[in-house]
Design a protein around this motif. Structure first.
Motif, PDB file in Angstrom:
ATOM      1  N   GLY A 105       0.757  -1.232   0.000  1.00  0.00           N
ATOM      2  CA  GLY A 105       0.000   0.000   0.000  1.00  0.00           C
ATOM      3  C   GLY A 105       0.790   1.286   0.000  1.00  0.00           C
ATOM      4  O   GLY A 105       0.203   2.355   0.018  1.00  0.00           O
ATOM      5  N   PHE A 106       2.132   1.233  -0.017  1.00  0.00           N
ATOM      6  CA  PHE A 106       2.907   2.461  -0.036  1.00  0.00           C
ATOM      7  C   PHE A 106       3.395   2.722  -1.458  1.00  0.00           C
ATOM      8  O   PHE A 106       4.213   1.987  -1.988  1.00  0.00           O
ATOM      9  CB  PHE A 106       4.072   2.388   0.950  1.00  0.00           C
ATOM     10  CG  PHE A 106       3.606   2.331   2.377  1.00  0.00           C
ATOM     11  CD1 PHE A 106       3.061   3.453   2.968  1.00  0.00           C
ATOM     12  CD2 PHE A 106       3.707   1.170   3.101  1.00  0.00           C
ATOM     13  CE1 PHE A 106       2.618   3.415   4.278  1.00  0.00           C
ATOM     14  CE2 PHE A 106       3.263   1.114   4.412  1.00  0.00           C
ATOM     15  CZ  PHE A 106       2.719   2.244   5.006  1.00  0.00           C
ATOM     16  N   MET A 107       2.894   3.777  -2.046  1.00  0.00           N
ATOM     17  CA  MET A 107       3.065   4.034  -3.476  1.00  0.00           C
ATOM     18  C   MET A 107       4.496   4.382  -3.884  1.00  0.00           C
ATOM     19  O   MET A 107       4.947   3.969  -4.945  1.00  0.00           O
ATOM     20  CB  MET A 107       2.111   5.153  -3.895  1.00  0.00           C
ATOM     21  CG  MET A 107       2.230   5.536  -5.339  1.00  0.00           C
ATOM     22  SD  MET A 107       1.835   4.181  -6.445  1.00  0.00           S
ATOM     23  CE  MET A 107       0.125   4.480  -6.725  1.00  0.00           C
ATOM     24  N   ARG A 108       5.225   5.125  -3.075  1.00  0.00           N
ATOM     25  CA  ARG A 108       6.545   5.592  -3.513  1.00  0.00           C
ATOM     26  C   ARG A 108       7.497   4.447  -3.822  1.00  0.00           C
ATOM     27  O   ARG A 108       8.223   4.484  -4.812  1.00  0.00           O
ATOM     28  CB  ARG A 108       7.169   6.506  -2.453  1.00  0.00           C
ATOM     29  CG  ARG A 108       7.009   7.943  -2.793  1.00  0.00           C
ATOM     30  CD  ARG A 108       7.650   8.866  -1.830  1.00  0.00           C
ATOM     31  NE  ARG A 108       8.915   8.382  -1.319  1.00  0.00           N
ATOM     32  CZ  ARG A 108       9.621   9.002  -0.416  1.00  0.00           C
ATOM     33  NH1 ARG A 108       9.210  10.135   0.071  1.00  0.00           N
ATOM     34  NH2 ARG A 108      10.758   8.517   0.019  1.00  0.00           N
ATOM     35  N   ALA A 109       7.510   3.418  -2.969  1.00  0.00           N
ATOM     36  CA  ALA A 109       8.396   2.274  -3.213  1.00  0.00           C
ATOM     37  C   ALA A 109       7.999   1.559  -4.507  1.00  0.00           C
ATOM     38  O   ALA A 109       8.859   1.186  -5.307  1.00  0.00           O
ATOM     39  CB  ALA A 109       8.363   1.311  -2.033  1.00  0.00           C
ATOM     40  N   TRP A 110       6.690   1.357  -4.714  1.00  0.00           N
ATOM     41  CA  TRP A 110       6.239   0.705  -5.941  1.00  0.00           C
ATOM     42  C   TRP A 110       6.597   1.540  -7.157  1.00  0.00           C
ATOM     43  O   TRP A 110       7.072   1.022  -8.168  1.00  0.00           O
ATOM     44  CB  TRP A 110       4.725   0.478  -5.906  1.00  0.00           C
ATOM     45  CG  TRP A 110       4.313  -0.700  -5.098  1.00  0.00           C
ATOM     46  CD1 TRP A 110       3.770  -0.684  -3.857  1.00  0.00           C
ATOM     47  CD2 TRP A 110       4.422  -2.072  -5.460  1.00  0.00           C
ATOM     48  NE1 TRP A 110       3.543  -1.964  -3.425  1.00  0.00           N
ATOM     49  CE2 TRP A 110       3.923  -2.840  -4.393  1.00  0.00           C
ATOM     50  CE3 TRP A 110       4.907  -2.740  -6.586  1.00  0.00           C
ATOM     51  CZ2 TRP A 110       3.881  -4.224  -4.412  1.00  0.00           C
ATOM     52  CZ3 TRP A 110       4.861  -4.130  -6.606  1.00  0.00           C
ATOM     53  CH2 TRP A 110       4.355  -4.852  -5.529  1.00  0.00           C
ATOM     54  N   ASP A 111       6.350   2.832  -7.086  1.00  0.00           N
ATOM     55  CA  ASP A 111       6.605   3.706  -8.224  1.00  0.00           C
ATOM     56  C   ASP A 111       8.089   3.718  -8.593  1.00  0.00           C
ATOM     57  O   ASP A 111       8.462   3.638  -9.765  1.00  0.00           O
ATOM     58  CB  ASP A 111       6.117   5.126  -7.906  1.00  0.00           C
ATOM     59  CG  ASP A 111       6.184   6.033  -9.116  1.00  0.00           C
ATOM     60  OD1 ASP A 111       5.889   5.568 -10.232  1.00  0.00           O
ATOM     61  OD2 ASP A 111       6.537   7.215  -8.944  1.00  0.00           O
ATOM     62  N   MET A 112       8.948   3.786  -7.588  1.00  0.00           N
ATOM     63  CA  MET A 112      10.389   3.805  -7.847  1.00  0.00           C
ATOM     64  C   MET A 112      10.853   2.456  -8.418  1.00  0.00           C
ATOM     65  O   MET A 112      11.664   2.411  -9.347  1.00  0.00           O
ATOM     66  CB  MET A 112      11.137   4.131  -6.559  1.00  0.00           C
ATOM     67  CG  MET A 112      12.594   4.437  -6.749  1.00  0.00           C
ATOM     68  SD  MET A 112      13.288   4.961  -5.164  1.00  0.00           S
ATOM     69  CE  MET A 112      14.778   5.732  -5.700  1.00  0.00           C
ATOM     70  N   TYR A 113      10.317   1.360  -7.877  1.00  0.00           N
ATOM     71  CA  TYR A 113      10.665   0.027  -8.373  1.00  0.00           C
ATOM     72  C   TYR A 113      10.283  -0.107  -9.847  1.00  0.00           C
ATOM     73  O   TYR A 113      11.086  -0.543 -10.684  1.00  0.00           O
ATOM     74  CB  TYR A 113       9.964  -1.024  -7.521  1.00  0.00           C
ATOM     75  CG  TYR A 113      10.097  -2.435  -8.025  1.00  0.00           C
ATOM     76  CD1 TYR A 113      11.339  -2.991  -8.315  1.00  0.00           C
ATOM     77  CD2 TYR A 113       8.974  -3.232  -8.211  1.00  0.00           C
ATOM     78  CE1 TYR A 113      11.461  -4.291  -8.779  1.00  0.00           C
ATOM     79  CE2 TYR A 113       9.083  -4.528  -8.665  1.00  0.00           C
ATOM     80  CZ  TYR A 113      10.319  -5.056  -8.951  1.00  0.00           C
ATOM     81  OH  TYR A 113      10.429  -6.332  -9.411  1.00  0.00           O
ATOM     82  N   ILE A 114       9.084   0.304 -10.192  1.00  0.00           N
ATOM     83  CA  ILE A 114       8.618   0.218 -11.574  1.00  0.00           C
ATOM     84  C   ILE A 114       9.468   1.131 -12.478  1.00  0.00           C
ATOM     85  O   ILE A 114       9.829   0.754 -13.591  1.00  0.00           O
ATOM     86  CB  ILE A 114       7.116   0.570 -11.662  1.00  0.00           C
ATOM     87  CG1 ILE A 114       6.299  -0.521 -10.955  1.00  0.00           C
ATOM     88  CG2 ILE A 114       6.662   0.722 -13.098  1.00  0.00           C
ATOM     89  CD1 ILE A 114       4.888  -0.125 -10.612  1.00  0.00           C
TER      90      ILE A 114
END
Length: 195
Positions: free
Chosen positions: A110-119
């Motif tokens: 549910g934490f967007m920043r980590a997902w966004d950076m990973y992608i």
């Protein structure tokens, strides 16, 4: 120290526990038999209700409420992980940065920043578009994200197809789906403008 999620869950539990004596009193007044038997039945039902609420209902509702308010916001743990990944990126260890972000994103839903950076790392510099699309597809189907986030994931798939894979037909299909499923979100409107 309590996290915001724990604080909301505890507050909700305390609020409902405050109302349990009222529920027990209501149970007692509904029976037209001996007052002591009514009292015992009311207490038994109150205890059973409290146990059910405490064991299953409160954690479930607390997760929903806190997830609604905090699903896309960062926290201190995420900031540390994102900074560690950024340092690895600057040192040239992009796969290491991806491992950190993927692990954090999977274990802290549910934490967007980590997902966004990973992608973003998967897209550029790793150019692993297939893996990026798989991750975005998985996220777009997950109910742990709010509508705006799910629209963002679908929109971004379309952007990969358009700008990286030179497949405007696939991009248009994803943007059409984004606009249809999430018309009132910012990314739904942006997708509609792209068509």
């Amino acid at each position: 120290m309590k996290t915001t999620r724990q604080y909301i869950t505890d507050t909700f539990r305390n609020l409902v526990l405050f109302t349990l004596p009222l529920v027990a009193a209501q149970q007692i007044l509904q029976f037209d038999i001996d007052i002591y038997l009514s009292l015992l039945i009311g207490i038994a039902f109150g205890i059973l209700e409290a146990w059910i609420l405490w064991k299953w209902t409160f954690p479930w509702v607390g997760e929903i409420v806190s997830g609604f308010f905090y699903s896309s916001h960062s926290n201190a743990g995420e900031d540390i992980e994102v900074e560690a990944a950024r340092q690895l990126e600057q040192a040239g260890d992009i796969p290491g940065a991806c491992r950190i972000l993927e692990h954090y994103a999977e274990t802290h839903k549910g934490f967007m920043r980590a997902w966004d950076m990973y992608i973003s790392f998967l897209i550029d510099p790793m150019e692993d578009y297939v893996r990026a699309i798989e991750v975005l597809e998985k996220c777009s189907r997950s109910r742990r994200w709010n509508r705006e986030d799910r629209a963002f994931f679908l929109y971004r798939i379309g952007k990969i197809y358009k700008t990286r894979l030179n497949r405007p037909d696939k991009a248009a299909a994803y943007w059409r789906e984004t606009a249809k499923r999430y018309p009132k979100t910012a990314f739904g409107r942006e997708a509609a403008n792209k068509l």
